[in-house]
Design an enzyme around this catalytic site. Sequence first.
Site, PDB file in Angstrom:
ATOM      1  N   ASN A   1      42.155  32.936  40.059  1.00  0.00           N
ATOM      2  CA  ASN A   1      43.439  32.490  40.615  1.00  0.00           C
ATOM      3  C   ASN A   1      43.450  32.586  42.137  1.00  0.00           C
ATOM      4  O   ASN A   1      43.861  31.654  42.829  1.00  0.00           O
ATOM      5  CB  ASN A   1      44.583  33.347  40.069  1.00  0.00           C
ATOM      6  CG  ASN A   1      45.060  32.875  38.710  1.00  0.00           C
ATOM      7  OD1 ASN A   1      44.984  31.682  38.408  1.00  0.00           O
ATOM      8  ND2 ASN A   1      45.527  33.793  37.903  1.00  0.00           N
TER       9      ASN A   1
ATOM     10  N   GLU B   1      45.408  36.583  30.365  1.00  0.00           N
ATOM     11  CA  GLU B   1      44.083  36.112  29.927  1.00  0.00           C
ATOM     12  C   GLU B   1      43.562  36.981  28.806  1.00  0.00           C
ATOM     13  O   GLU B   1      42.376  37.260  28.706  1.00  0.00           O
ATOM     14  CB  GLU B   1      43.101  36.078  31.105  1.00  0.00           C
ATOM     15  CG  GLU B   1      43.429  36.992  32.270  1.00  0.00           C
ATOM     16  CD  GLU B   1      43.309  38.470  31.944  1.00  0.00           C
ATOM     17  OE1 GLU B   1      44.273  39.017  31.372  1.00  0.00           O
ATOM     18  OE2 GLU B   1      42.271  39.075  32.284  1.00  0.00           O
TER      19      GLU B   1
ATOM     20  N   ASP C   1      39.352  39.685  26.618  1.00  0.00           N
ATOM     21  CA  ASP C   1      39.972  39.610  27.948  1.00  0.00           C
ATOM     22  C   ASP C   1      38.973  38.975  28.921  1.00  0.00           C
ATOM     23  O   ASP C   1      37.824  39.433  29.031  1.00  0.00           O
ATOM     24  CB  ASP C   1      40.354  41.031  28.389  1.00  0.00           C
ATOM     25  CG  ASP C   1      41.162  41.024  29.680  1.00  0.00           C
ATOM     26  OD1 ASP C   1      42.364  41.363  29.624  1.00  0.00           O
ATOM     27  OD2 ASP C   1      40.583  40.692  30.738  1.00  0.00           O
TER      28      ASP C   1
ATOM     29  N   ASP D   1      44.879  28.008  35.175  1.00  0.00           N
ATOM     30  CA  ASP D   1      45.443  27.522  33.907  1.00  0.00           C
ATOM     31  C   ASP D   1      44.417  26.689  33.137  1.00  0.00           C
ATOM     32  O   ASP D   1      44.313  26.786  31.918  1.00  0.00           O
ATOM     33  CB  ASP D   1      46.688  26.664  34.172  1.00  0.00           C
ATOM     34  CG  ASP D   1      47.928  27.522  34.433  1.00  0.00           C
ATOM     35  OD1 ASP D   1      47.806  28.765  34.375  1.00  0.00           O
ATOM     36  OD2 ASP D   1      48.997  26.953  34.693  1.00  0.00           O
TER      37      ASP D   1
END
Length: 361
Positions: free
Chosen positions: A232, A267, A224, A241
């Site tokens: 973000n 993620e 992770d 992305d």
Amino acid sequence: MTALMASSGTWLCPTELDRARLLDMEARIARPRALMYAALAVGLASTIPWVGWWPMIPVTLQLAIYAALRPLIAKSARPEYVVAATVVSSQVLLGAGIALSGGPRSPGIALMLLPLVTLPARFSARGVWTGLAIAVVVLLGSTVAVDPAAFAADPTYATAGLCASVGLTVFAQFLMSSEMRQRSSAILDPLTGLLNRTSLEARFAEIAEQARQTGESVCVLVCDLDRFKAVNDRYGHERGDGVLKDAAYVLRKQLRSFELIYRLGGEEFLIVLAGTTLGEGRDVAERARVAMFDARPGDLPVTISIGVAAARGEDVAYDALFRAADAALYEAKRAGRDRVVADGDGSDVRLAGSTVRRRAA
Ligand code: GH3
Ligand code: MG
Ligand code: MG
């Protein structure tokens, strides 16, 4: 694609996924291939009264070549070249058989179709067209070039062989690419190109079954990205992305071609290592963690935390393994992130050597 994702592929298998497909297909076609050779042997044996037993020589030779090259497929970093060598050798041996059994009049011309039909399931389009070009050259060489007079007198067999080779390859390539498009959209994550959850269940069931039979250990890594939401929030979803794509590529690159990696969502990534112990899996995880640190996915200082768990033989079950690895991941997050924790460690296992690789804050 971002710069980091420049592929380690070849013209036969442009991406790691193509390579994984080739290896997967190699295992799947083992049985039909055996049946094909059995049919060929029976067919050739039935023609012994008319043509003698010598056609068995190229068939036996091809089987020997395949047996010699097969162990290299699993070991090679570029297994596609080994597989291609087995295809080309079969084409050349078929050509020799055609040349020795009447050239333009040889009934063996029809057998030239056999290696062609497998190409689209294994190689890129370029590989398929190259295989077809080799078949055409071999066919012309073993017919027209061997006996031009006989070809001029009756070109029908050779012409039919050429037409059938081109027609069959074009058709098989079209069918396979349509099938792949449909299947890809069902099992591949469109953003990272990794496998998605859909294919995990079936594949894991196979691995668990194999572990039950062999008693081998299976290792699961739950990975992770750390504080990804902040990426973000700070740089926007699009940049996020890009980070995901690069991070997926970094992880993929740490694995051998037959090892499996899935994007579970967001993620989070899952790696399944068959035949791997907890200690070995932890080493893989640590290498991946360091690689992520060094790679700067999306050109940002992104790190990853990884939880590792393993089970052996009868105990290999997805739910239990995932829970254990996820709990270890939680430990890694709690202990400060950018680290690997293995199930049962009860402590941070970041290697001493890699601690010095910590980025200056
Ligand atoms: P932690 O270190 O605890 O893992 O923190 P985190 O911020 O990484 O964890 P959290 O699960 O809170 O955040 C995950 C974020 O991933 C939330 C969501 O906005 C983002 N995300 C999920 N899927 C995508 C995606 O496809 N693209 C992008 N850009 N962001 C995604
Ligand atoms: Mg996260
Ligand atoms: Mg998460």
